[in-house]
Design an enzyme around this catalytic site. Structure first.
Site, PDB file in Angstrom:
ATOM      1  N   CYS A  51     -27.053-102.344   7.092  1.00  9.64           N
ATOM      2  CA  CYS A  51     -26.522-102.184   5.615  1.00  9.64           C
ATOM      3  C   CYS A  51     -27.624-102.944   4.703  1.00  9.64           C
ATOM      4  O   CYS A  51     -27.956-103.914   4.983  1.00  9.64           O
ATOM      5  CB  CYS A  51     -25.542-102.239   5.182  1.00  9.64           C
ATOM      6  SG  CYS A  51     -24.859-101.984   3.177  1.00  9.64           S
ATOM      7  N   CYS A  54     -25.730-104.921   1.963  1.00  6.95           N
ATOM      8  CA  CYS A  54     -25.016-106.676   2.718  1.00  6.95           C
ATOM      9  C   CYS A  54     -24.868-107.020   3.864  1.00  6.95           C
ATOM     10  O   CYS A  54     -24.303-108.097   4.728  1.00  6.95           O
ATOM     11  CB  CYS A  54     -22.896-106.511   2.411  1.00  6.95           C
ATOM     12  SG  CYS A  54     -22.367-104.798   3.477  1.00  6.95           S
ATOM     13  N   CYS A  69     -34.615 -83.673  11.241  1.00  7.22           N
ATOM     14  CA  CYS A  69     -34.009 -83.179  10.173  1.00  7.22           C
ATOM     15  C   CYS A  69     -34.885 -84.092   9.359  1.00  7.22           C
ATOM     16  O   CYS A  69     -34.370 -84.586   7.733  1.00  7.22           O
ATOM     17  CB  CYS A  69     -33.060 -83.859  10.332  1.00  7.22           C
ATOM     18  SG  CYS A  69     -32.373 -85.480  10.366  1.00  7.22           S
ATOM     19  N   CYS A 100     -20.941 -97.630   3.703  1.00  9.62           N
ATOM     20  CA  CYS A 100     -20.527 -99.693   4.677  1.00  9.62           C
ATOM     21  C   CYS A 100     -18.742 -99.603   4.371  1.00  9.62           C
ATOM     22  O   CYS A 100     -18.791 -99.553   2.849  1.00  9.62           O
ATOM     23  CB  CYS A 100     -22.084-100.051   4.120  1.00  9.62           C
ATOM     24  SG  CYS A 100     -21.590-101.640   4.336  1.00  9.62           S
ATOM     25  N   CYS A 103     -19.330-103.020   1.481  1.00  8.02           N
ATOM     26  CA  CYS A 103     -19.917-103.009   0.530  1.00  8.02           C
ATOM     27  C   CYS A 103     -20.129-101.328  -0.507  1.00  8.02           C
ATOM     28  O   CYS A 103     -20.571-101.863  -1.695  1.00  8.02           O
ATOM     29  CB  CYS A 103     -21.330-103.736   0.355  1.00  8.02           C
ATOM     30  SG  CYS A 103     -22.387-102.450   0.977  1.00  8.02           S
ATOM     31  N   HIS A 106     -23.885 -96.043  -0.284  1.00  6.61           N
ATOM     32  CA  HIS A 106     -23.501 -94.756   0.695  1.00  6.61           C
ATOM     33  C   HIS A 106     -24.638 -95.279   1.452  1.00  6.61           C
ATOM     34  O   HIS A 106     -25.679 -95.257   0.996  1.00  6.61           O
ATOM     35  CB  HIS A 106     -24.814 -93.755  -0.959  1.00  6.61           C
ATOM     36  CG  HIS A 106     -25.130 -92.575  -0.387  1.00  6.61           C
ATOM     37  ND1 HIS A 106     -23.653 -91.641   0.173  1.00  6.61           N
ATOM     38  CD2 HIS A 106     -25.941 -91.903  -0.118  1.00  6.61           C
ATOM     39  CE1 HIS A 106     -24.319 -90.463   0.518  1.00  6.61           C
ATOM     40  NE2 HIS A 106     -26.221 -90.754   0.601  1.00  6.61           N
ATOM     41  N   HIS A 109     -25.052 -88.883   5.446  1.00  7.54           N
ATOM     42  CA  HIS A 109     -23.843 -88.290   5.958  1.00  7.54           C
ATOM     43  C   HIS A 109     -23.715 -87.828   7.651  1.00  7.54           C
ATOM     44  O   HIS A 109     -24.175 -88.506   8.481  1.00  7.54           O
ATOM     45  CB  HIS A 109     -23.990 -86.428   4.873  1.00  7.54           C
ATOM     46  CG  HIS A 109     -23.406 -86.378   3.692  1.00  7.54           C
ATOM     47  ND1 HIS A 109     -24.767 -87.171   3.198  1.00  7.54           N
ATOM     48  CD2 HIS A 109     -23.172 -86.150   3.388  1.00  7.54           C
ATOM     49  CE1 HIS A 109     -24.519 -86.452   2.035  1.00  7.54           C
ATOM     50  NE2 HIS A 109     -23.032 -86.388   2.211  1.00  7.54           N
ATOM     51  N   ASP A 113     -23.336 -81.908  14.746  1.00  7.11           N
ATOM     52  CA  ASP A 113     -24.128 -80.734  15.367  1.00  7.11           C
ATOM     53  C   ASP A 113     -25.202 -82.233  16.521  1.00  7.11           C
ATOM     54  O   ASP A 113     -26.408 -81.841  16.304  1.00  7.11           O
ATOM     55  CB  ASP A 113     -24.749 -80.063  14.128  1.00  7.11           C
ATOM     56  CG  ASP A 113     -25.669 -80.796  13.968  1.00  7.11           C
ATOM     57  OD1 ASP A 113     -25.554 -81.816  13.396  1.00  7.11           O
ATOM     58  OD2 ASP A 113     -26.459 -80.198  12.746  1.00  7.11           O
ATOM     59  N   ARG A 121     -23.751 -86.135  14.226  1.00  7.92           N
ATOM     60  CA  ARG A 121     -24.880 -86.885  13.606  1.00  7.92           C
ATOM     61  C   ARG A 121     -25.226 -87.542  12.199  1.00  7.92           C
ATOM     62  O   ARG A 121     -24.744 -86.631  12.078  1.00  7.92           O
ATOM     63  CB  ARG A 121     -26.013 -85.933  13.778  1.00  7.92           C
ATOM     64  CG  ARG A 121     -27.263 -85.614  12.716  1.00  7.92           C
ATOM     65  CD  ARG A 121     -28.719 -84.650  12.994  1.00  7.92           C
ATOM     66  NE  ARG A 121     -27.964 -83.153  11.782  1.00  7.92           N
ATOM     67  CZ  ARG A 121     -28.123 -83.031  10.764  1.00  7.92           C
ATOM     68  NH1 ARG A 121     -28.337 -83.996  10.581  1.00  7.92           N
ATOM     69  NH2 ARG A 121     -27.539 -81.767  10.771  1.00  7.92           N
ATOM     70  N   CYS A 123     -26.251 -89.234  10.025  1.00 11.19           N
ATOM     71  CA  CYS A 123     -28.183 -88.230   9.425  1.00 11.19           C
ATOM     72  C   CYS A 123     -27.901 -89.673   8.197  1.00 11.19           C
ATOM     73  O   CYS A 123     -27.182 -89.550   7.105  1.00 11.19           O
ATOM     74  CB  CYS A 123     -28.185 -87.127   8.509  1.00 11.19           C
ATOM     75  SG  CYS A 123     -29.098 -86.514   8.272  1.00 11.19           S
TER      76      CYS A 123
END
Length: 134
Positions: A51, A54, A69, A100, A103, A106, A109, A113, A121, A123
């Site tokens: 991350c 943190c 992707c 995470c 902390c 974001h 996602h 698949d 997956r 992503c």
């Protein structure tokens, strides 16, 4: 992770001072970097992805795969306790957001698949990660 997690909580001004603008927007405001632009989407070194906020270990290179992707993709988290899944209903879709556990950054996602053995997956935005070579 241990059973007792010490949450990392900082004021917005602290996050803003510690992160570059893209890292800040992605991790603290759930933005998304453009596909095929992040530093790790085509990265092939062996090591651990942590991350950016943190340092929590999130993914290992052995679980990384080419999904096409435009973002780094992994078929499993290094330790499932280090990521939290949340329902995301933004942009007229229903997706599973990954944050995470330490902390609340974001990360990206997770989608159903991916390749075997998990079929998942993850992503993940490169801006949410720091790489540590093995």
């Amino acid at each position: 992770m241990t059973d007792k997690v010490t949450k990392v909580i900082k004021a917005d001004a602290e996050w803003r001072a510690e992160l570059d603008p893209m890292e800040y927007q992605v991790t603290r405001h759930a933005a998304t970097e453009r596909a095929f632009t992040g530093k790790y989407w085509d990265h092939h070194e062996h090591g651990i992805y942590r991350c950016v906020c943190c340092g929590t270990p999130l993914f290992e290179s052995d679980a990384k795969f080419e999904s096409g992707c435009g973002w780094p993709s992994y078929f499993r988290a290094l330790d499932p306790d280090n990521v939290i899944e949340k329902t995301d209903r933004t942009h007229g879709m229903v997706r599973t957001e990954i944050i995470c556990a330490v902390c609340d950054a974001h990360l990206g996602h997770v989608f159903p698949d991916g390749p075997p053995p998990t079929g998942l997956r993850y992503c993940i935005n490169s801006a949410a990660l720091r790489f540590e070579p093995a």
